[in-house]
Design a protein around this motif. Structure first.
Motif, short mmCIF file in Angstrom:
data_model
loop_
_atom_site.label_atom_id
_atom_site.label_comp_id
_atom_site.label_asym_id
_atom_site.label_seq_id
_atom_site.Cartn_x
_atom_site.Cartn_y
_atom_site.Cartn_z
N ASP A 233 23.51 -21.85 42.75
CA ASP A 233 24.77 -21.54 42.07
C ASP A 233 25.20 -22.61 41.08
OD1 ASP A 233 25.26 -23.24 44.24
OD2 ASP A 233 27.30 -22.51 44.50
N LYS A 234 24.64 -23.82 41.17
CA LYS A 234 24.99 -24.90 40.24
C LYS A 234 23.88 -25.20 39.23
CE LYS A 234 28.14 -27.24 43.30
NZ LYS A 234 29.17 -26.61 43.55
N LEU A 235 22.76 -24.50 39.33
CA LEU A 235 21.60 -24.78 38.49
C LEU A 235 21.91 -24.65 37.00
CD1 LEU A 235 18.58 -25.42 38.23
CD2 LEU A 235 18.16 -22.97 38.43
N TYR A 236 22.55 -23.57 36.61
CA TYR A 236 22.77 -23.32 35.19
C TYR A 236 23.85 -24.21 34.58
CZ TYR A 236 19.53 -19.54 35.78
OH TYR A 236 18.40 -18.83 36.06
N ASP A 237 24.61 -24.91 35.41
CA ASP A 237 25.59 -25.86 34.92
C ASP A 237 25.09 -27.30 34.98
OD1 ASP A 237 27.43 -23.81 34.50
OD2 ASP A 237 28.19 -23.95 36.55
N SER A 238 23.92 -27.51 35.54
CA SER A 238 23.41 -28.87 35.74
C SER A 238 22.69 -29.38 34.49
CB SER A 238 22.45 -28.91 36.93
OG SER A 238 21.24 -28.27 36.59
N GLN B 154 18.95 -28.27 33.31
CA GLN B 154 18.65 -27.19 32.38
C GLN B 154 18.42 -27.72 30.96
OE1 GLN B 154 17.76 -24.85 34.62
NE2 GLN B 154 18.38 -23.51 32.99
N TRP C 235 15.15 -14.93 41.93
CA TRP C 235 14.82 -14.84 40.51
C TRP C 235 14.03 -13.57 40.20
CZ3 TRP C 235 13.08 -20.58 39.49
CH2 TRP C 235 14.22 -21.38 39.38
N ARG D 36 16.33 -11.58 33.57
CA ARG D 36 16.58 -12.82 32.82
C ARG D 36 16.08 -14.03 33.58
NH1 ARG D 36 22.13 -15.81 32.66
NH2 ARG D 36 21.20 -16.31 34.63
N ASP D 37 16.34 -14.11 34.88
CA ASP D 37 15.87 -15.24 35.68
C ASP D 37 14.34 -15.28 35.72
OD1 ASP D 37 18.45 -16.08 36.24
OD2 ASP D 37 18.56 -14.96 38.12
N ASP E 78 13.25 -16.63 32.39
CA ASP E 78 13.57 -18.06 32.32
C ASP E 78 12.57 -18.89 33.12
OD1 ASP E 78 15.72 -17.49 30.71
OD2 ASP E 78 17.24 -17.84 32.27
N ASP F 111 10.51 -21.72 31.36
CA ASP F 111 11.01 -23.07 31.61
C ASP F 111 10.19 -23.93 32.57
OD1 ASP F 111 13.08 -22.53 29.90
OD2 ASP F 111 14.52 -22.09 31.49
#
Length: 154
Positions: A121-126, A129, A15, A20-21, A24, A28
């Motif tokens: 790799d799946k964090l932003y689709d989970s 968020q 990050w 951006r990370d 975030d 967040d």
């Protein structure tokens, strides 16, 4: 609902490489958000800070190092202190697997056999968020306790 999150130090390093990370993370995680970072594998901020700052040398870019140290510093006031007397010489993944009390979420660089793990790799689709920042509940003792149990747990 407040969720205790264990974050793989490798994820913090990743990050710090992206603006951006980095933003975030600051926005967040912490006070006023539904996510609070656990001090795991340490029981206090001072030891966690030392543990995390030892990893700074893996970053080559000065800006990435600055972001990383700012992220670690941000944790000072935005950290859930978990009782843990872990040996930091062990691998972080092994420590997580051997932890007796589950985390609400474990954010790791890669997927591994653990409860509530979310790979980077799946964090932003989970769904993680999209946690609610506010809650409403029926005015009954059961619903009230159910609504604040995360807060009581922490």
């Amino acid at each position: 609902m407040i969720n205790e999150v264990a974050i793989d130090p490798k994820v913090l390093l990743e990050w710090s490489k992206d603006r951006r990370d980095y933003r975030d993370f600051i926005r967040d995680y912490g006070i006023g958000t539904p996510r609070i970072v656990s001090s795991f594998p340490k029981a206090n901020f001072k030891n966690l800070k030392k543990y995390l700052l030892r990893k700074t040398d893996t970053l080559s870019n000065d800006l990435d190092k600055k972001r990383y140290t700012e992220m670690v510093g941000y944790l000072d006031k935005n950290l859930y202190l978990r009782d843990a007397a872990q040996n930091s010489s062990e691998d972080w993944y092994e420590l997580i697997v051997n932890e007796t009390i589950d985390f609400d979420a474990v954010i790791a660089k890669e997927n591994f056999p653990c409860n509530n793990v979310i790979s980077l790799d799946k964090l932003y689709d989970s769904e993680f968020q999209f946690l609610k920042h506010q809650i409403s509940f029926k005015r009954t003792p059961f619903d009230f306790i159910e609504s604040i149990k995360g807060f009581i747990h922490l």
